[in-house]
Each structure stands twice: as C-alpha cells, then as structure tokens.
Design a protein around this motif. Sequence first.
Motif, PDB file in Angstrom:
ATOM      1  N   VAL A   1       0.835  -1.204   0.000  1.00 58.85           N
ATOM      2  CA  VAL A   1       0.000   0.000   0.000  1.00 58.85           C
ATOM      3  C   VAL A   1       0.869   1.252   0.000  1.00 58.85           C
ATOM      4  O   VAL A   1       0.673   2.176  -0.803  1.00 58.85           O
ATOM      5  N   LEU A   2       1.856   1.287   0.874  1.00 54.25           N
ATOM      6  CA  LEU A   2       2.724   2.449   0.993  1.00 54.25           C
ATOM      7  C   LEU A   2       3.480   2.715  -0.301  1.00 54.25           C
ATOM      8  O   LEU A   2       3.542   3.858  -0.795  1.00 54.25           O
ATOM      9  N   ARG A   3       4.047   1.684  -0.883  1.00 56.37           N
ATOM     10  CA  ARG A   3       4.849   1.862  -2.098  1.00 56.37           C
ATOM     11  C   ARG A   3       3.973   2.233  -3.285  1.00 56.37           C
ATOM     12  O   ARG A   3       4.398   2.975  -4.172  1.00 56.37           O
ATOM     13  N   ALA A   4       2.754   1.729  -3.310  1.00 52.23           N
ATOM     14  CA  ALA A   4       1.839   2.072  -4.407  1.00 52.23           C
ATOM     15  C   ALA A   4       1.515   3.558  -4.396  1.00 52.23           C
ATOM     16  O   ALA A   4       1.514   4.218  -5.448  1.00 52.23           O
ATOM     17  N   VAL A   5       1.265   4.096  -3.217  1.00 53.74           N
ATOM     18  CA  VAL A   5       0.972   5.533  -3.118  1.00 53.74           C
ATOM     19  C   VAL A   5       2.211   6.355  -3.463  1.00 53.74           C
ATOM     20  O   VAL A   5       2.130   7.374  -4.149  1.00 53.74           O
ATOM     21  N   ASP A   6       3.371   5.888  -3.038  1.00 55.57           N
ATOM     22  CA  ASP A   6       4.606   6.615  -3.326  1.00 55.57           C
ATOM     23  C   ASP A   6       4.905   6.644  -4.826  1.00 55.57           C
ATOM     24  O   ASP A   6       5.431   7.631  -5.341  1.00 55.57           O
ATOM     25  N   ARG A   7       4.582   5.571  -5.527  1.00 59.11           N
ATOM     26  CA  ARG A   7       4.818   5.559  -6.974  1.00 59.11           C
ATOM     27  C   ARG A   7       3.992   6.623  -7.684  1.00 59.11           C
ATOM     28  O   ARG A   7       4.428   7.188  -8.692  1.00 59.11           O
ATOM     29  N   ARG A   8       2.810   6.921  -7.136  1.00 59.06           N
ATOM     30  CA  ARG A   8       1.918   7.885  -7.785  1.00 59.06           C
ATOM     31  C   ARG A   8       2.131   9.311  -7.278  1.00 59.06           C
ATOM     32  O   ARG A   8       1.885  10.272  -7.998  1.00 59.06           O
ATOM     33  N   HIS A   9       2.597   9.429  -6.033  1.00 62.06           N
ATOM     34  CA  HIS A   9       2.845  10.763  -5.459  1.00 62.06           C
ATOM     35  C   HIS A   9       4.164  10.754  -4.684  1.00 62.06           C
ATOM     36  O   HIS A   9       4.177  10.935  -3.461  1.00 62.06           O
ATOM     37  N   PRO A  10       5.282  10.531  -5.368  1.00 64.26           N
ATOM     38  CA  PRO A  10       6.571  10.405  -4.670  1.00 64.26           C
ATOM     39  C   PRO A  10       6.941  11.666  -3.901  1.00 64.26           C
ATOM     40  O   PRO A  10       6.805  12.787  -4.399  1.00 64.26           O
ATOM     41  N   GLY A  11       7.393  11.446  -2.664  1.00 69.91           N
ATOM     42  CA  GLY A  11       7.869  12.558  -1.849  1.00 69.91           C
ATOM     43  C   GLY A  11       6.801  13.507  -1.359  1.00 69.91           C
ATOM     44  O   GLY A  11       7.107  14.578  -0.826  1.00 69.91           O
ATOM     45  N   SER A  12       5.526  13.146  -1.475  1.00 68.87           N
ATOM     46  CA  SER A  12       4.432  14.040  -1.100  1.00 68.87           C
ATOM     47  C   SER A  12       4.149  13.994   0.399  1.00 68.87           C
ATOM     48  O   SER A  12       4.573  13.071   1.104  1.00 68.87           O
ATOM     49  N   ASP A  13       3.395  14.992   0.877  1.00 67.13           N
ATOM     50  CA  ASP A  13       2.964  14.993   2.275  1.00 67.13           C
ATOM     51  C   ASP A  13       2.074  13.788   2.562  1.00 67.13           C
ATOM     52  O   ASP A  13       2.087  13.245   3.671  1.00 67.13           O
ATOM     53  N   LEU A  14       1.309  13.370   1.563  1.00 67.40           N
ATOM     54  CA  LEU A  14       0.447  12.203   1.717  1.00 67.40           C
ATOM     55  C   LEU A  14       1.282  10.960   2.021  1.00 67.40           C
ATOM     56  O   LEU A  14       0.959  10.195   2.934  1.00 67.40           O
ATOM     57  N   VAL A  15       2.358  10.779   1.280  1.00 62.72           N
ATOM     58  CA  VAL A  15       3.230   9.622   1.507  1.00 62.72           C
ATOM     59  C   VAL A  15       3.878   9.708   2.880  1.00 62.72           C
ATOM     60  O   VAL A  15       3.967   8.707   3.604  1.00 62.72           O
TER      61      VAL A  15
END
Length: 249
Positions: free
Chosen positions: A82-96
């Motif tokens: 889950v974590l890596r999937a979100v990072d792939r779409r929004h790398p380095g974001s506050d969300l990640v």
Amino acid sequence: MTSDTTQTEPVTAETEKDTEQLRELIARTRIVLWDFDGPICRLFAGHKAERVAIDLVDWLEGRGLHGLLTQDERQSLDPHVVLRAVDRRHPGSDLVAELEERLTQEELRATSSAMPTAYADPLIRTWTAVGSRLAIATNNSPRVVRAYLNSRGLLSCFSPHIYGRTQNLHQLKPDPHCLNRGLSAMGAAPSSALMIGDTPTDLAAANSAEVPFLGYARNARKEKLLREAGATCVVESLRSVLALVRAQA
C-alpha cells in the motif's frame, strides 16, 4: 521461546552438503547484515500486518483517495505494498509522509507483541562476542528496530548500524541501498559480509550488493519462495547457524 540448547542430530547426505555450504559461508563472514522482520522476530505475530494494511486502505478511502490503489493493491494485505503504491503515484508528497508515519506507529505498536525468532537472540550475542560486526538492513522503520532491540537487550550489538526505511521509498529492498549503506559505514567489502533474509526481495538486494546470502525460512512456503528465487543456502532454524558459529569460535 525455544531453548537455544544445541544437540547433535543424524543428517542425510543432502543435509551434510547443506551444512558444509553453511560452514563455508560462516567461516568467511566478518559482517552480518540482518533483515529484521523474520530472521530476528515476527514483528506482526500479535498485531497482524493484514489488519494494518486494511486500516491504511480505509484511511486512504476515507479521504476520497480510493483511486490511488488498484484492486490488487487494495487486496494485498501487505502494508508495504500500500505504501509503495501511493509513493509511486505521489513520490515525496505529504500524503506519503503521513502514510509512512501511520505505518511506523503501527509497527511500534506491534513490537510489544512481536515474537522473537528462535535462537536469534543467542546467535546475535555469540556473533558479537566472537568479533563479528552486525548491522540491520530492513524495510521497517529504524525507530521500530531500535525499540525492539532495546527491549531484548540487543541494541548495543547493532548500534549505530541500523539501516531502515526512509522517506525515499524507492530505495526499499529489493534495492540494495540499505545494504550498501551498512557496508560503506563499516568500511567492509561485500565478500566479507553475509545477508540473512527471509524473502526473495532480501535475496535480490543481496545479489545486487554482491553480498553472500543465507535464507531463513520458518516454513515450507517460505523456503519454496526462496529456492525458486535462486537461494542456494536456506535454513529452517537458526540453531544450526548458532552451533557452527560456536564451533568456529
């Protein structure tokens, strides 16, 4: 927890061959790079990883971010997926960053019910006593690793060489980044080190870093995955490793 008392057992020819390979690995090892969750403990033995993954997915969906994950990612039951999937779409974001912190807090909660891997504690202490240097190379938070090791009285065996998850999630294993950090900090050649891991991603990271690999498989499924990934030396218990380290000492 299982006793660390070692016993001599009858072995088959195949087991003797495996033991000799393990003996050779240990004989040339000066640096031991440990994965954390698996070889040292079962972090989510009581606080289930599946529940953590579901909670992370629910948290995202509660913020209207359902579309960030594919159906397979939502159903993976692996919080790191889950974590890596979100990072792939929004790398380095506050969300990640917020999602990573939520995972770290869940991992910290899990330390109180983590189950120590049989023979891991005495093996760590023995390897340290005979002069080997130890490091952690993990995809878990280093804060979590320190908390667990401190609770077991093992932190001094590793500190300061604990290399875990950072905000740069693309550097998680199978990327060799955490292994290379450990080798560089210790001034060690890859050939003098040994990586102990329990997943194909651990093996891939070790291969990329050119570090010899020892697989730990607590069940047949884990061993099958490691063997299919190309691991040639796999143990089902750390007892055999402990016995060889003691013998060589």
